[in-house]
Design a protein around this motif. Structure first.
Motif, mmCIF file in Angstrom:
data_model
loop_
_atom_site.group_PDB
_atom_site.id
_atom_site.type_symbol
_atom_site.label_atom_id
_atom_site.label_comp_id
_atom_site.label_asym_id
_atom_site.label_seq_id
_atom_site.Cartn_x
_atom_site.Cartn_y
_atom_site.Cartn_z
ATOM 1 N N VAL A 1 9.999 -11.201 -3.174
ATOM 2 C CA VAL A 1 9.203 -11.167 -1.946
ATOM 3 C C VAL A 1 7.768 -10.807 -2.313
ATOM 4 N N LEU A 2 6.829 -11.668 -1.905
ATOM 5 C CA LEU A 2 5.409 -11.456 -2.126
ATOM 6 C C LEU A 2 4.826 -10.906 -0.825
ATOM 7 N N LEU A 3 4.442 -9.629 -0.850
ATOM 8 C CA LEU A 3 3.909 -8.991 0.353
ATOM 9 C C LEU A 3 2.387 -9.142 0.376
ATOM 10 N N CYS A 4 1.888 -9.995 1.275
ATOM 11 C CA CYS A 4 0.461 -10.318 1.303
ATOM 12 C C CYS A 4 -0.348 -9.664 2.418
ATOM 13 N N PRO A 5 0.259 -9.083 3.459
ATOM 14 C CA PRO A 5 -0.566 -8.524 4.528
ATOM 15 C C PRO A 5 -1.392 -7.328 4.063
ATOM 16 N N THR A 6 -2.468 -7.063 4.803
ATOM 17 C CA THR A 6 -3.250 -5.855 4.582
ATOM 18 C C THR A 6 -2.634 -4.747 5.416
ATOM 19 N N ILE A 7 -1.917 -3.850 4.749
ATOM 20 C CA ILE A 7 -1.234 -2.747 5.432
ATOM 21 C C ILE A 7 -1.461 -1.469 4.630
ATOM 22 N N ALA A 8 -1.067 -0.347 5.193
ATOM 23 C CA ALA A 8 -1.248 0.937 4.527
ATOM 24 C C ALA A 8 -0.405 0.993 3.252
ATOM 25 N N PRO A 9 -0.909 1.634 2.200
ATOM 26 C CA PRO A 9 -0.137 1.729 0.950
ATOM 27 C C PRO A 9 1.242 2.336 1.145
ATOM 28 N N GLN A 10 1.348 3.350 2.004
ATOM 29 C CA GLN A 10 2.661 3.971 2.202
ATOM 30 C C GLN A 10 3.630 3.019 2.888
ATOM 31 N N ASP A 11 3.119 2.114 3.727
ATOM 32 C CA ASP A 11 3.988 1.108 4.341
ATOM 33 C C ASP A 11 4.453 0.096 3.298
ATOM 34 N N THR A 12 3.540 -0.310 2.405
ATOM 35 C CA THR A 12 3.931 -1.210 1.318
ATOM 36 C C THR A 12 5.027 -0.575 0.477
#
Length: 296
Positions: free
Chosen positions: A97-108
């Motif tokens: 899974v390639l996670l591309c959204p701009t989200i908070a580091p802790q959410d990533t």
């Protein structure tokens, strides 16, 4: 695990401006692409280009060695990964899974941990550069995750971008890097809009003023890109005002978590929040110039 033979089936979940451009890029290069978006109208042009469209993230991910998640925020990530029609439950162990959204580091980090518990592998891979660069394969891709996983999918990653920045093996560092970049983008965009509003108030021609800035010390890519559109009165959203509102807010939260506070980030974040609240949320962020000229 052996490297899958390329090109292999890839799903893109979230085919808005960036996700749609990434899917189009892969289709142009001959990759089998399956897509899903909550707005089925976004499937139309990709279907014409050879994609297979599906009614849910889970259906799109079936049979795919890799899934590119390109939604807006952490809530949408949670839904497409682990919701009732989420893809985590259908991908075979070892899928990527390639996670591309701009989200908070802790959410990533949290989402990646849950995916790993499902037997899946994760690359933290925010992108930057806009839809045109994504479509031509020259966007920036910031990768954080295991070296072996990057090597296994290097053909896919190379197809997506000629500008890959290898950040670290620690998932979450891609998100941190993207927030640093986007805070810089937000500060630069506010600055560009402010000085052009000032130029108009001084009776200067905005096009000529921007010509000077672009060839002088005040130049910035986002300033040129957005202000050319603003001068033309073109506010059709390529990047909604709400995106940099979100990203600058997340960047400030990440800075606070790291114990850092600077002088410009908070001011820029406030500008985007106020412009969105004033009714510009659904316009392109180039509309910042319009708001700064008349913030009432």
């Amino acid at each position: 695990m052996t490297r899958p033979a390329a090109p292999y089936p890839v799903a893109v979940v979230g085919v808005g401006n960036m996700g749609g451009a990434m899917a189009a890029r892969l289709l142009k290069l001959g990759w089998p692409v399956q897509v899903h978006d909550i707005d089925a109208r976004k499937h139309v042009t990709l279907l014409a280009a050879g994609a297979m469209a599906h009614a849910s993230p889970a259906q799109a991910a079936l049979g795919c060695a890799a899934v590119i998640v390109c939604v807006v925020d952490a809530v949408q990530c949670e839904q497409v990964l682990f919701g009732p029609q989420g893809l985590a439950g259908v991908m075979p162990p070892g899928g990527m899974v390639l996670l591309c959204p701009t989200i908070a580091p802790q959410d990533t980090e949290r989402l990646a941990g849950r995916l790993v518990r499902h037997g899946l592998e994760v690359l933290d891979a925010p992108m930057s550069g806009g839809p045109a660069r994504a479509r031509e394969g020259s966007m920036s891709l910031m990768l954080a995750g295991p070296d072996a996983l990057v090597a296994r999918h290097e053909t896919l990653l190379g197809a997506l971008s000629s500008r890959i920045f290898r950040i670290s093996e620690r998932v979450g560092d891609g998100a941190r890097t993207k927030l640093v970049n986007n805070l810089a983008a937000g500060i630069n965009l506010v600055a560009a809009a402010e000085v052009l509003a000032m130029a108009r108030a001084m009776g200067l021609d905005l096009g000529r003023t921007l010509d000077v800035i672009e060839q002088s010390s005040g130049q910035s890519w986002i300033g040129s890109d957005r202000m050319r559109r603003a001068i033309a009165g073109d506010y059709v959203p390529r990047a909604h005002m709400t995106l940099l509102e979100k990203d600058t807010r997340l960047a400030l939260q990440a800075a606070q978590a790291a114990g850092y506070s600077g002088p410009l980030g908070a001011a820029a974040a406030q500008v985007f929040a106020r412009a969105s609240a004033a009714g510009l949320a659904d316009l392109d962020d180039a509309a910042l110039l319009r708001w700064l000229e008349d913030p009432s």
